[in-house]
Design a protein around this motif. Structure first.
Motif, PDB file in Angstrom:
ATOM      1  N   ALA A 149      -1.400 -12.356  -3.981  1.00 18.67           N
ATOM      2  CA  ALA A 149      -1.032 -11.218  -3.129  1.00 18.67           C
ATOM      3  C   ALA A 149      -1.822 -11.193  -1.834  1.00 18.67           C
ATOM      4  CB  ALA A 149      -1.262  -9.910  -3.879  1.00 18.67           C
ATOM      5  N   THR A 150      -1.198 -10.601  -0.812  1.00 17.09           N
ATOM      6  CA  THR A 150      -1.806 -10.377   0.489  1.00 17.09           C
ATOM      7  C   THR A 150      -1.531  -8.944   0.899  1.00 17.09           C
ATOM      8  OG1 THR A 150      -1.385 -12.682   1.083  1.00 17.09           O
ATOM      9  CG2 THR A 150      -1.911 -11.170   2.886  1.00 17.09           C
ATOM     10  N   ARG A 151      -2.532  -8.290   1.450  1.00 17.35           N
ATOM     11  CA  ARG A 151      -2.376  -6.897   1.882  1.00 17.35           C
ATOM     12  C   ARG A 151      -1.296  -6.812   2.944  1.00 17.35           C
ATOM     13  NH1 ARG A 151      -6.355  -2.852   2.144  1.00 17.35           N
ATOM     14  NH2 ARG A 151      -5.327  -0.949   2.856  1.00 17.35           N
ATOM     15  N   ALA A 152      -0.398  -5.849   2.803  1.00  7.70           N
ATOM     16  CA  ALA A 152       0.745  -5.703   3.711  1.00  7.70           C
ATOM     17  C   ALA A 152       0.566  -4.568   4.700  1.00  7.70           C
ATOM     18  CB  ALA A 152       2.034  -5.478   2.916  1.00  7.70           C
ATOM     19  N   ASP A 153      -0.374  -3.650   4.460  1.00  9.30           N
ATOM     20  CA  ASP A 153      -0.598  -2.555   5.418  1.00  9.30           C
ATOM     21  C   ASP A 153      -2.051  -2.356   5.689  1.00  9.30           C
ATOM     22  OD1 ASP A 153      -1.559  -1.305   3.116  1.00  9.30           O
ATOM     23  OD2 ASP A 153      -0.690   0.613   3.642  1.00  9.30           O
TER      24      ASP A 153
END
Length: 192
Positions: free
Chosen positions: A188-192
């Motif tokens: 996962a990668t932070r989206a916000d």
């Protein structure tokens, strides 16, 4: 380790092991933090949606987790809870194999890797084992997951070497100033 206050919400794009998205909402509760979230994904050709509600005490120990999984043609729900000292129940039944765990790790959630980081408060160079109550996203099976965190020198983000021997997995996890995952390689990668 002192963290900045949590934002009101956070989101992550899931990639690599699965394709999906997670959103989590944070609010202060009577005795700590309440986190409500949802993660949806396609993993190994199977679709799932996981709704969760976590109660976390002021020392960042998980106190309870209510998890509902939706799958093609099925819906499952479980509740795990603890006395805060590492003695757990799954749907009201003592689960001695989980004794000693202080965190919940939802396979569906990037957020739950923030729990041991906050709770442990490691200084640069320090390390600790952080066994967790692990809830599989594909069927809500609950097992013990041994994990290890070692705080690395910060660059532009807080960084931790992370190991989960059961999955033969090692990675460097990056966190923001609030102690939320920015990058979880392969997941996962932070989206916000």
């Amino acid at each position: 380790m002192v963290f900045a206050p949590l934002p009101s919400s956070a989101a992550w794009r899931q990639h690599g092991a699965r394709t999906g998205f997670e959103v989590a909402y944070f609010r202060d509760g009577e005795r700590g933090l309440v986190v409500e979230g949802c993660a949806t994904a396609v993993e190994d050709g199977q679709t799932w949606a996981i709704d969760y509600r976590l109660r976390i005490d002021s020392d960042w120990r998980t106190r309870s987790a209510q998890i509902t999984g939706r799958y093609p043609g099925a819906r499952h729900a479980i509740t795990v809870q603890t006395d805060g000292l590492g003695r757990w129940q799954v749907d009201g039944v003592h689960a001695p194999e989980l004794d000693g765990c202080l965190d919940v790790d939802l396979a569906a959630s990037a957020f739950t890797n923030a729990l041991p980081v906050h709770r442990l408060g490691l200084a640069v160079g320090d390390a600790a084992d952080a066994p967790a109550v692990y809830v599989d996203a594909t069927d809500l099976t609950v097992t013990r997951l041994n994990q290890h965190y070692r705080r690395l020198a910060d660059t532009t983000a807080q960084r931790y070497d992370y190991r989960a021997p059961r999955f033969d997995f090692e990675a460097t996890l990056e966190y923001d100033d609030s102690g939320l995952i920015l990058d979880y390689p392969g997941l996962a990668t932070r989206a916000d």
